[in-house]
Write an enzyme that holds these catalytic residues in place. Structure first.
Site, PDB file in Angstrom:
ATOM      1  N   HIS A 163       0.817  -1.206   0.000  1.00  0.00           N
ATOM      2  CA  HIS A 163       0.000   0.000   0.000  1.00  0.00           C
ATOM      3  C   HIS A 163       0.858   1.267   0.000  1.00  0.00           C
ATOM      4  CE1 HIS A 163      -4.280  -1.519   1.004  1.00  0.00           C
ATOM      5  NE2 HIS A 163      -3.624  -2.381   0.272  1.00  0.00           N
ATOM      6  N   HIS A 201      -1.737 -12.278  -2.590  1.00  0.00           N
ATOM      7  CA  HIS A 201      -2.757 -12.974  -1.802  1.00  0.00           C
ATOM      8  C   HIS A 201      -2.383 -14.420  -1.486  1.00  0.00           C
ATOM      9  CE1 HIS A 201      -5.799  -9.720  -3.211  1.00  0.00           C
ATOM     10  NE2 HIS A 201      -4.883  -9.277  -2.361  1.00  0.00           N
TER      11      HIS A 201
HETATM   12  C1  HEM Z   1      -6.335  -5.989  -7.759  1.00  0.00           C
HETATM   13  C2  HEM Z   1      -5.881  -5.514  -6.765  1.00  0.00           C
HETATM   14  C3  HEM Z   1      -6.062  -5.933  -5.326  1.00  0.00           C
HETATM   15  C4  HEM Z   1      -7.177  -5.923  -4.568  1.00  0.00           C
HETATM   16  C5  HEM Z   1      -8.578  -5.516  -4.990  1.00  0.00           C
HETATM   17  C6  HEM Z   1      -6.805  -6.370  -3.260  1.00  0.00           C
HETATM   18  C7  HEM Z   1      -7.684  -6.449  -2.188  1.00  0.00           C
HETATM   19  C8  HEM Z   1      -7.328  -6.843  -0.921  1.00  0.00           C
HETATM   20  C9  HEM Z   1      -8.206  -6.893   0.205  1.00  0.00           C
HETATM   21  C10 HEM Z   1      -9.666  -6.519   0.191  1.00  0.00           C
HETATM   22  C11 HEM Z   1      -7.494  -7.310   1.265  1.00  0.00           C
HETATM   23  C12 HEM Z   1      -7.969  -7.523   2.673  1.00  0.00           C
HETATM   24  C13 HEM Z   1      -7.594  -6.405   3.619  1.00  0.00           C
HETATM   25  C14 HEM Z   1      -8.100  -6.779   4.971  1.00  0.00           C
HETATM   26  O1  HEM Z   1      -9.332  -6.874   5.117  1.00  0.00           O
HETATM   27  O2  HEM Z   1      -7.272  -6.990   5.870  1.00  0.00           O
HETATM   28  C15 HEM Z   1      -6.160  -7.568   0.804  1.00  0.00           C
HETATM   29  C16 HEM Z   1      -5.169  -8.051   1.589  1.00  0.00           C
HETATM   30  C17 HEM Z   1      -3.894  -8.255   1.164  1.00  0.00           C
HETATM   31  N1  HEM Z   1      -3.382  -7.894  -0.057  1.00  0.00           N
HETATM   32 FE1  HEM Z   1      -4.444  -7.336  -1.669  1.00  0.00          FE
HETATM   33  N2  HEM Z   1      -5.488  -6.650  -3.260  1.00  0.00           N
HETATM   34  C18 HEM Z   1      -4.985  -6.399  -4.498  1.00  0.00           C
HETATM   35  C19 HEM Z   1      -3.695  -6.532  -4.901  1.00  0.00           C
HETATM   36  C20 HEM Z   1      -2.653  -6.879  -4.063  1.00  0.00           C
HETATM   37  C21 HEM Z   1      -1.278  -6.848  -4.440  1.00  0.00           C
HETATM   38  C22 HEM Z   1      -0.748  -6.409  -5.794  1.00  0.00           C
HETATM   39  C23 HEM Z   1      -0.571  -7.256  -3.355  1.00  0.00           C
HETATM   40  C24 HEM Z   1       0.913  -7.396  -3.174  1.00  0.00           C
HETATM   41  C25 HEM Z   1       1.769  -7.516  -4.096  1.00  0.00           C
HETATM   42  C26 HEM Z   1      -1.511  -7.547  -2.308  1.00  0.00           C
HETATM   43  C27 HEM Z   1      -1.177  -8.002  -1.062  1.00  0.00           C
HETATM   44  C28 HEM Z   1      -2.061  -8.227  -0.048  1.00  0.00           C
HETATM   45  C29 HEM Z   1      -1.715  -8.854   1.208  1.00  0.00           C
HETATM   46  C30 HEM Z   1      -0.355  -9.387   1.609  1.00  0.00           C
HETATM   47  C31 HEM Z   1      -2.877  -8.875   1.976  1.00  0.00           C
HETATM   48  C32 HEM Z   1      -3.037  -9.476   3.362  1.00  0.00           C
HETATM   49  C33 HEM Z   1      -3.014  -8.475   4.466  1.00  0.00           C
HETATM   50  C34 HEM Z   1      -3.107  -9.114   5.818  1.00  0.00           C
HETATM   51  O3  HEM Z   1      -2.896 -10.324   5.952  1.00  0.00           O
HETATM   52  O4  HEM Z   1      -3.354  -8.376   6.780  1.00  0.00           O
HETATM   53  N3  HEM Z   1      -2.757  -7.289  -2.779  1.00  0.00           N
HETATM   54  N4  HEM Z   1      -6.079  -7.258  -0.524  1.00  0.00           N
END
Ligand code: HEM
Length: 725
Positions: free
Chosen positions: A99, A267
Site C-alpha cells: 500500500h 494474496h
Molecule cells: C487488484 C488488486 C487488489 C485488490 C482488490 C486487493 C484487495 C485486498 C483486500 C480486500 C485485502 C484484505 C484487507 C483486509 O481486510 O485486511 C487484501 C489483503 C492483502 N493484499 Fe491485496 N489486493 C490487491 C492486490 C494486491 C497486491 C498487488 C498485493 C501485493 C503484491 C496484495 C497483497 C495483499 C496482502 C499481503 C494482503 C493481506 C493483508 C493481511 O494479511 O493483513 N494485494 N487485498
C-alpha cells in the site's frame, strides 16, 4: 478547571492569540489562484533533521544484517496488543509495503513508497489503509533502535520484502535510499471527490470504459489503492473488475503478467478481515481523539483484535497455508467453484461452493478451528478474464517461473519510484540493469571541455538553438520519480525526438551539429547538449554586461534505444512549458498551472520559476524565436528587461486571441511586444510580482543573472545521481 475541561471564559467567540487561522484559506476564497505553496514543501524549516543531515551518509552506519534479523524476529513474534494472524505478521507487512508503494502512478510520477508518506494524511487515514497504522506501531521498536540510520520509508518497504522472505520466497533484492518527508505532500492530486469511497463515476468519462479515468489518477475510487475488491462501485462483476485492474495497474507501469503475479503472489499470504461490525470502529487516525495517540479504527465495543479484526470487511484467507509462499493461491482459485456471499461485516465476497475440511485455512487464533477461504472480485478476475487466466495457467505449469516473476514484479513495485539505479544503496542491490530503471551508461570525463566548448562556439549554432535544446533535454526531469533529464541524451531517441514541444525539425538540425562534435572530442552527446546550453547562457550574460562562468561537470552518458522503455516516456511529454512558451490552446487547466506543475516536478522554487522564464525569454528560447515573449529592445542579452516591461505602467496588456496578449504603449496605443498568458502571471500574481519587482529594481541586472545562473545550473544538474551517489 482541570486540563480536560477547556472552557472559553471571555465573551468574544474568537480565541484571540490562541491559534493561527485554520479557517478559510486564500485558496478557498480564490480557488483559481496559483497554489505556489506546492513549490515550497519539505522546507528545511519543517525538517527536524536540519540541512546537515545526509540520509545516504547515515545509511553507511546501518548494520543491515542485524536490522534484517530484527525484522524477521518481529514478524514471527506476536504482540498481545495487536496479535499476529497465525502468529505471523507476514500478511500485515506485505500489505503495508504494497500500500505504500502502490500509490505510485506513472503519469506524474507522484505517489509511491519513496517518501514515507503513509505516515501522514491523507494516506494514513485512507479507508484502504485501515490498520497499516498498526503495522507502523509494530515497526516502532525497530525504528527506535536504529534511529536515523533507517528511514520510515525504507523500513516499511523492507518489512514487506522480509515478510516475503520469511514466508519462503527468494526475493530479487532490496535497495535502501528512500528519504523521509516530515509533513504531508501538498502537490499530489488524489481526485476531486469530497467523500471517501464516493462512486467511481466522477473520475471517469464513462465508468464502463476504464481508460477514460481522469489523469493522473490510478485508483478507481477516492481512498483506494487500486480497484474495489467487491467489484466496480461495489457491484460484483469479475470481468468488469478485470478491465479496471488492467487500466489501474498499467497506470503504474505494470503489464498483465506483472499484474497477475502481483495479485496472486500478494494474496498467497495473509487474509482479509471482516469479522465484526465496521460501525464499531473508532475514527481514522487523523480524526481520532488525542487519547488514541495516532491510532485509528480501534474497536470500541468488542475485542476487535485477532479473529475479530475488521479492515476491508471481507473475511477469510485465500489459501490453506496463508503464512507460506507456495502455489496454494492457484490451487484454491482453480480447485473450487465459487459463489457470492456476504461476510459478517456485510461485504460481498466469493466463497467456495464446497471444500474439504483439510483444505480450509485455520482460524488465526486456534489451529483446531477451520475457516472458509474467500476470493475478492479481483481474484475472480484472474480466473475469468481470458488473458489473466492464460497467465495463471503458465504460472501453474511452472511454479519457479511464478516465483521469479513475482519477485521481479515486487522489486519493481517497491523500487520504481526511486529513479535510476545510481540512487540505490546497500548490500542487496541487484546487479542486473532493468529497463524500467531507465539505465544510463557512465559517460567519459577525461576529454578537453574547453576545446569542445570552443568548437561549439564556432559551429554556427544560434543562442536560441543551444539554449532551447539544452532546456528541452533537461526539462523532462521530475523529482517525483527521478525520471527524465539531460543525462542519457534521450532527447535523441523516440519518443522525445518527435515531441511537438521539442520542435523536431529544429532539434534534428541542432543534433546533426552537436553529435559529430561530441564524437570528435570524445564527449557524450548528453554533455555536449548541456555544454552548448551553458555557452548560450554565458554569451547572453556577456551581452547584458554581467560576465558569467557556469560550472560544468562532465560524465553524462548516452542511452540507447535498447535501454529505453519508449512507451513509458510518453508520460514525460511536456504538454505545456510556460517557461519556454510552448503554446497549446486545448489546455485542461491554465498554462500557468501547467507551468507550476512542471516547476514542482522539476524541484524549482517560485524564484527559479521567475528567473528561468524571464531569462529564457530574453535569450529567445521561446517557440517562435523573437516573435513573442521577448519584451526587450536588446534580445539575446540575459537582462532583467522582461520584468521591467511587465511592471511598467506605461504599458497596457491586451488579449488578442490564441492565448496571446499585446503589450501596448498606453500613450500611443501602439503594440510594442507580444506576451503569453503564462508570461503575464509574473506581473499579475501577487507573489510572483514581488519577485519580478525585485529584479526590475536592480538596474545592474547582476542579481537576475546570478539567480538565473543558479537555477539553470540546478536544472542541468538535477539528474546527476552519478555524482551524488
Ligand atoms: C487488484 C488488486 C487488489 C485488490 C482488490 C486487493 C484487495 C485486498 C483486500 C480486500 C485485502 C484484505 C484487507 C483486509 O481486510 O485486511 C487484501 C489483503 C492483502 N493484499 Fe491485496 N489486493 C490487491 C492486490 C494486491 C497486491 C498487488 C498485493 C501485493 C503484491 C496484495 C497483497 C495483499 C496482502 C499481503 C494482503 C493481506 C493483508 C493481511 O494479511 O493483513 N494485494 N487485498
Amino acid at each position: 478547571m482541570d486540563g480536560n475541561d477547556i472552557k472559553m471564559t471571555g465573551k468574544c467567540p474568537v480565541m484571540h492569540g490562541s491559534n493561527t487561522a485554520s479557517g478559510t484559506s486564500v485558496m478557498d476564497w480564490w480557488p483559481n489562484a496559483l497554489n505556489l505553496d506546492i513549490l515550497h514543501q519539505h522546507d528545511t524549516k519543517t525538517n527536524p533533521m536540519g540541512e546537515a543531515f545526509d540520509y545516504r551518509e547515515a545509511l553507511k552506519d546501518l548494520d543491515v544484517e542485524a536490522l534484517k534479523a530484527d525484522l524477521r524476529a518481529l514478524i514471527t513474534t506476536s504482540q498481545d496488543w495487536w496479535p499476529a494472524d497465525w502468529g505471523s505478521y507476514v500478511g500485515m507487512f506485505a500489505r503495508v509495503a504494497w500500500h505504500a508503494a502502490g500509490s505510485y502512478r506513472l503519469a506524474d510520477g507522484r505517489g509511491g513508497g519513496g517518501t514515507g508518506n503513509q505516515r501522514f494524511a491523507p494516506l494514513n487515514s485512507w479507508p484502504d489503509n485501515v490498520n497499516t497504522d498498526k503495522g507502523r506501531r509494530l515497526l516502532w521498536p525497530i525504528k527506535k533502535k536504529y534511529g536515523n540510520k533507517i528511514s520510515w520509508a525504507d523500513l516499511m518497504i523492507l518489512s514487506g520484502t522480509i515478510a516475503y522472505e520469511v514466508a519462503g520466497l527468494k526475493t530479487f533484492g532490496f535497495a535502501f535510499g528512500r528519504e523521509d518527508i516530515w509533513h504531508p505532500e501538498k502537490d499530489i492530486y488524489w481526485g476531486a471527490e469530497k467523500e471517501w469511497l464516493a462512486p467511481s463515476d466522477g473520475r471517469y468519462d464513462d465508468v464502463s470504459k476504464p481508460e477514460t479515468m481522469e489523469n493522473p489518477l490510478a485508483a478507481v475510487q477516492m481512498g483506494l489503492i487500486y480497484v474495489n475488491p467487491e467489484g466496480v462501485n461495489g457491484k460484483s462483476d469479475p470481468l468488469a473488475t478485470a478491465a479496471q485492474m488492467r487500466e489501474t495497474f498499467a497506470r503504474m507501469a505494470m503489464n498483465d503478467e506483472e499484474t497477475v503475479a502481483l495479485t496472486a503472489g500478494g494474496h498467497t499470504i495473509g487474509k482479509c478481515h471482516g469479522n465484526g461490525d465496521p460501525a464499531d470502529l473508532s475514527p481514522d487516525p487523523e480524526a481520532a481523539g488525542p487519547e488514541y495517540q495516532g491510532i485509528g479504527w480501534m474497536n470500541t465495543k468488542g475485542r476487535g483484535i485477532g479473529r475479530d479484526t475488521v479492515v476491508s470487511g471481507i473475511e477469510g484467507a485465500w489459501t490453506s497455508n496463508p503464512t507460506q509462499w507456495d502455489m496454494g493461491y492457484f490451487d484454491m482459485l482453480f480447485g473450487h467453484e465459487w459463489e457470492l456471499r456476504k461476510s459478517p461485516a456485510g461485504a460481498t465476497q466469493w466463497m467456495p461452493v464446497e471444500i474439504d475440511e483439510a483444505d480450509m485455512p485455520a482460524d488465526v487464533e486456534d489451529p483446531a478451528i477451520r475457516t472458509l477461504p474467500i476470493m475478492t472480485d479481483a481474484d475472480m478476475a484472474l480466473r475469468l478474464d481470458p488473458t489473466y487466466n492464460a497467465i495463471c495457467q503458465k504460472f501453474i505449469a511452472d511454479p519457479a517461473y511464478f516465483s521469479e516473476t513475482f519477485a521481479r514484479a515486487w522489486f519493481k513495485l517497491t523500487h520504481r519510484d526511486m529513479g535510476p539505479k545510481a540512487r540505490y544503496v546497500g548490500p542487496d542491490v541487484p546487479q542486473e540493469d532493468l529497463i524500467w530503471q531507465d539505465p544510463i551508461p557512465a559517460g567519459p570525463t577525461g576529454y578537453d571541455v574547453a576545446a569542445l566548448k570552443a568548437a561549439i562556439a564556432g559551429s554556427g549554432l544560434t543562442m536560441q538553438d543551444m539554449v532551447a535544446t539544452a532546456w528541452d533535454s533537461a526539462r523532462t526531469y521530475r523529482g517525483s520519480d527521478m525520471r527524465g533529464g539531460a543525462n542519457g541524451a534521450r532527447i535523441r531517441l523516440a519518443p522525445q525526438k518527435d515531441w511537438a514541444a521539442n520542435e523536431p525539425e529544429r532539434l534534428a538540425r541542432v543534433l546533426s551539429v552537436l553529435e559529430p562534435l561530441a564524437a570528435t572530442h570524445g564527449a557524450s552527446v548528453a554533455d555536449t547538449i548541456v555544454l552548448a546550453g551553458n555557452l548560450a547562457v554565458e554569451q547572453a550574460a556577456e551581452a547584458a554586461g554581467v560576465p558569467l562562468e557556469l560550472p560544468f561537470a562532465p560524465g553524462r552518458g548516452d542511452a540507447t534505444d535498447e535501454m529505453t522503455d519508449a512507451p513509458s516516456f510518453d508520460a514525460l511529454e511536456p504538454l505545456a512549458d510556460g517557461f519556454r512558451n510552448f503554446l497549446k490552446t486545448d489546455y485542461v487547466v491554465s498554462p500557468e498551472e501547467m507551468m507550476l506543475d512542471r516547476a514542482q516536478l522539476m524541484g524549482l522554487t517560485a524564484r527559479d520559476m521567475v528567473v528561468l522564464t524571464g531569462g529564457l525569454r530574453m535569450m529567445g528560447a521561446n517557440h517562435g524565436g523573437t516573435a513573442h515573449g521577448v519584451f526587450t529592445d536588446r534580445p539575446g542579452a540575459l537582462s532583467q528587461d522582461f520584468f521591467v516591461t511587465l511592471t511598467d505602467m506605461a504599458y497596457s496588456w491586451v488579449p488578442v486571441g490564441d492565448g496571446l496578449y499585446e503589450i501596448r504603449d498606453r500613450a500611443t496605443g501602439a503594440a510594442k511586444f507580444t506576451a503569453t498568458r503564462a508570461d503575464l502571471v509574473f506581473g499579475s500574481n501577487s507573489i510572483l510580482r514581488g519577485y519580478a519587482e525585485l529584479y526590475a529594481q536592480d538596474d545592474t541586472g547582476a542579481k537576475f543573472v546570478a539567480d538565473f545562473a543558479d537555477a539553470w545550473t540546478r536544472v542541468m544538474m538535477a539528474d546527476r545521481f552519478d555524482l551524488k551517489a
